[in-house]
Design a protein around this motif. Structure first.
Motif, PDB file in Angstrom:
ATOM      1  N   PHE A   9       0.848  -1.194   0.000  1.00 49.66           N
ATOM      2  CA  PHE A   9       0.000   0.000   0.000  1.00 49.66           C
ATOM      3  C   PHE A   9       0.879   1.237   0.000  1.00 49.66           C
ATOM      4  CE2 PHE A   9      -2.551  -3.239   2.345  1.00 49.66           C
ATOM      5  CZ  PHE A   9      -3.475  -3.467   1.336  1.00 49.66           C
ATOM      6  N   THR A  10       1.484   1.504  -1.131  1.00 48.53           N
ATOM      7  CA  THR A  10       2.443   2.608  -1.232  1.00 48.53           C
ATOM      8  C   THR A  10       1.770   3.968  -1.284  1.00 48.53           C
ATOM      9  OG1 THR A  10       2.454   2.342  -3.643  1.00 48.53           O
ATOM     10  CG2 THR A  10       4.167   1.182  -2.391  1.00 48.53           C
ATOM     11  N   ASN A  11       0.440   4.023  -1.507  1.00 53.42           N
ATOM     12  CA  ASN A  11      -0.243   5.310  -1.622  1.00 53.42           C
ATOM     13  C   ASN A  11      -0.783   5.809  -0.294  1.00 53.42           C
ATOM     14  OD1 ASN A  11      -2.129   3.190  -1.546  1.00 53.42           O
ATOM     15  ND2 ASN A  11      -3.717   4.479  -2.435  1.00 53.42           N
ATOM     16  N   ILE A  12      -0.384   5.176   0.818  1.00 53.75           N
ATOM     17  CA  ILE A  12      -0.862   5.559   2.135  1.00 53.75           C
ATOM     18  C   ILE A  12       0.234   6.312   2.867  1.00 53.75           C
ATOM     19  CG2 ILE A  12      -1.882   4.673   4.273  1.00 53.75           C
ATOM     20  CD1 ILE A  12      -2.802   2.262   2.771  1.00 53.75           C
ATOM     21  N   GLN A  13      -0.156   7.232   3.764  1.00 53.25           N
ATOM     22  CA  GLN A  13       0.838   8.071   4.419  1.00 53.25           C
ATOM     23  C   GLN A  13       1.595   7.343   5.513  1.00 53.25           C
ATOM     24  OE1 GLN A  13      -2.499   8.452   4.849  1.00 53.25           O
ATOM     25  NE2 GLN A  13      -3.008   9.364   6.830  1.00 53.25           N
ATOM     26  N   PHE A  14       1.238   6.111   5.842  1.00 54.84           N
ATOM     27  CA  PHE A  14       1.934   5.384   6.892  1.00 54.84           C
ATOM     28  C   PHE A  14       3.266   4.843   6.394  1.00 54.84           C
ATOM     29  CE2 PHE A  14      -2.549   4.208   8.447  1.00 54.84           C
ATOM     30  CZ  PHE A  14      -2.649   5.403   9.136  1.00 54.84           C
ATOM     31  N   GLY A  15       4.252   4.795   7.297  1.00 56.94           N
ATOM     32  CA  GLY A  15       5.540   4.189   6.998  1.00 56.94           C
ATOM     33  C   GLY A  15       5.711   2.890   7.753  1.00 56.94           C
ATOM     34  N   VAL A  16       6.885   2.261   7.589  1.00 53.43           N
ATOM     35  CA  VAL A  16       7.147   0.988   8.252  1.00 53.43           C
ATOM     36  C   VAL A  16       7.060   1.139   9.767  1.00 53.43           C
ATOM     37  CG1 VAL A  16       8.877  -0.809   8.629  1.00 53.43           C
ATOM     38  CG2 VAL A  16       8.573   0.157   6.343  1.00 53.43           C
ATOM     39  N   SER A  17       7.617   2.218  10.298  1.00 51.77           N
ATOM     40  CA  SER A  17       7.576   2.413  11.755  1.00 51.77           C
ATOM     41  C   SER A  17       6.138   2.568  12.258  1.00 51.77           C
ATOM     42  CB  SER A  17       8.411   3.633  12.144  1.00 51.77           C
ATOM     43  OG  SER A  17       7.914   4.810  11.519  1.00 51.77           O
TER      44      SER A  17
END
Length: 420
Positions: free
Chosen positions: A101-109
Motif C-alpha cells: 500500500f504505497t499510496n498511504i501516508q503510513f511508513g514501516v515504523s
C-alpha cells in the motif's frame, strides 16, 4: 534489519526496534526487561532437567514460560517480554504492508506500532500445542490484522481520490472543508461541485460498485451541470467554471477529506519539546502495551459498505417503479426529469396543486415502502429511523440520477430537504 540478528536470549526478550527516518537503525534495550531476564537466567539451573526431558531449545522454553505467565496471571511483564520477542515478525509484516500500500501516508515504523497494538490479539489466538512457533504464527497474523485495520477505517486510504469522494458522507465532507479554514461562500462552491460529481460519477451497472474511468467527458459534464445549478444555489454574478477548474477543485477536496479523516501519524519516539532533560512522547503513556487509539478509529462509519448497499437496493426501486400507475410515473418524470415545480405540473396536467403534491408524496412512499420490505426480506433488518433516513436518501439520489438530475429535484437533494 541488521545483518546480525538477535541471538542471545537476553536480547531476544528485552530489546526493541529503533527507527530513524522510517529506517531500521538498531536495537534499543528496555532495562526493566533486561534485569528481569538476567535474574531468571541466573536461577535457570532449575529449568535444565525440564529442557533436556522435553528436548526444548532455550528460546522455545522462554517463549512458553512467558506465554503461560501471560495466560495465567495477565502479567504485563510477561507481555513486555513477548512484545520484545516478536519484533522481527512485526517488522517483516510492516514491510510487506508498506510495500503493498504505497499510496498511504503510513511508513514501516507506523505499521510496527499498529501491529504491536494488536499483540494481545495475537497472543490470544496462539495455540502452542498445534505445532507452529509463536514467531511463525505472528508472521501470519500480523499482516492480516494490519489489513483489517485499514479496511475497517473505511478503506479511504486504499482507494483513489475519486473513490474517496464517492464514499465520504456529506457531514464529514463539510467538516473537512471547515477544518481546512474555508469561507462559507467557498464551501458552498465546493459542496455544489461535489454534489454534481456524485450525481454523474456513478457505477456503470445497477447493483455493482464498479465505477467508470474519470475522463475529460466526465469533467465537461460536471462543469455543465455545476454552471446550470449555480444560478439557483450560489451568488448570481459568479463566473462559469471550466472542466479544468472542476477537476482541480475536487482533487483538492479529496486531499482535505483524506487529511481530515486520517491525520498524519506521528511516531511516539518524537522528542518532547521544552524539556532540557529530554524524553519522548511515549514516556507520558501510562502503559505502552494498552489498547491502541486505533480502536476508536475503527469505530468510524463504514461508508464503503453503505455505498455497496445503496447500489444493490436500486434494483428493488426499479421493480417498484414499474408497478406504479402511468400517471404516477408521469408525475415523477415531470418533477425529476423536466424539473417542473408543482404549480407548473398542476397547469400542465390540469389538476390542483394539492393533488399533485399528494400523488408525488404517495409515489415516493410506495417506493420507500418497497425498499423497506426488501431490506427486511434480504438483509433481515428491522425498520428504524436511521435505516428509513438512509433509504430515503438513496431513493432521492436514484430518482435524480434516473431522471437526469434537473434543477428542482437536484436542488432539494443539495439542500438536504424533502419534497415540497
Amino acid at each position: 534489519m541488521d545483518t546480525s540478528p538477535r541471538q542471545e536470549i537476553i536480547e531476544l526478550f528485552s530489546t526493541f526496534l529503533q527507527f530513524e527516518a522510517d529506517q531500521f537503525s538498531g536495537w534499543v534495550t528496555d532495562l526493566r526487561l533486561r534485569r528481569s531476564m538476567q535474574r531468571r537466567l541466573e536461577d535457570g539451573s532449575s529449568h535444565k532437567p525440564t529442557l533436556i526431558a522435553a528436548g526444548q531449545s532455550l528460546e522455545k522454553f522462554w517463549v512458553l514460560y512467558w506465554y503461560r505467565s501471560w495466560q495465567t496471571q495477565s502479567n504485563t511483564l510477561a507481555e513486555g517480554h513477548l512484545a520484545a520477542y516478536l519484533q522481527e515478525p512485526c517488522y517483516w509484516s510492516a514491510q510487506r504492508i508498506a510495500r503493498r500500500f504505497t499510496n498511504i501516508q503510513f511508513g514501516v515504523s507506523d505499521y510496527c506500532q499498529m501491529a504491536m497494538a494488536e499483540l494481545r490479539t495475537v497472543l490470544k489466538g496462539f495455540k502452542p500445542d498445534r505445532g507452529a512457533s509463536l514467531k511463525t504464527f505472528a508472521s501470519i497474523v500480523f499482516p492480516s490484522l494490519l489489513k483489517d485495520q485499514l479496511r475497517q477505517r473505511q478503506a479511504a486510504n486504499l482507494c483513489s481520490s475519486w473513490g474517496l469522494l464517492r464514499r465520504i458522507s456529506k457531514k464529514r465532507f463539510l467538516e473537512a472543508l471547515r477544518q481546512a479554514g474555508l469561507s462559507a461562500a467557498t464551501i458552498a462552491q465546493y459542496q455544489l461541485a461535489w454534489m454534481c460529481f456524485n450525481a454523474l460519477y456513478v457505477p456503470t451497472q445497477t447493483g455493482t460498485k464498479q465505477l467508470p474511468l474519470v475522463d475529460r467527458s466526465l469533467w465537461i459534464a460536471i462543469a455543465e451541470l455545476y454552471n446550470t445549478q449555480r444560478y439557483n444555489h450560489l451568488v448570481p454574478d459568479e463566473l462559469d467554471c471550466t472542466p479544468q477548474v472542476m477537476e482541480r477543485w475536487l482533487s483538492q477536496c479529496a486531499t482535505w477529506a483524506r487529511a481530515y479523516l486520517y491525520p498524519t501519524v506521528e511516531s511516539l519516539n518524537v522528542p518532547k519539546l521544552g524539556l532540557e532533560a529530554g524524553g519522548e512522547r511515549q514516556d507520558d503513556l501510562s502503559d505502552p502495551l494498552q489498547d491502541s487509539l486505533l480502536t476508536e478509529w475503527i469505530r468510524q462509519d463504514d461508508d464503503q459498505a453503505r455505498q455497496v448497499q445503496q447500489a444493490q437496493i436500486r434494483g428493488a426501486i426499479v421493480t417498484a417503479l414499474e408497478q406504479l400507475s402511468a400517471e404516477s410515473q408521469e408525475l415523477l418524470r415531470l418533477y425529476y426529469q423536466q424539473g417542473l415545480t408543482q404549480q407548473e405540473i398542476m397547469q400542465q396536467l390540469q389538476m390542483s396543486q394539492a393533488t399533485v403534491s399528494r400523488r408525488l408524496t404517495k409515489a415516493r412512499e410506495v417506493l420507500l415502502l418497497a425498499l423497506i420490505e426488501w431490506s427486511q426480506q434480504t438483509l433481515n433488518s428491522s425498520p428504524n429511523p436511521n435505516l428509513i433516513k438512509e433509504m430515503s436518501a438513496a431513493l432521492e439520489e436514484w430518482l435524480g440520477v434516473q431522471y437526469g438530475v434537473p434543477n428542482a429535484a437536484f436542488g432539494k437533494q443539495i439542500a438536504g430537504q424533502g419534497a415540497e
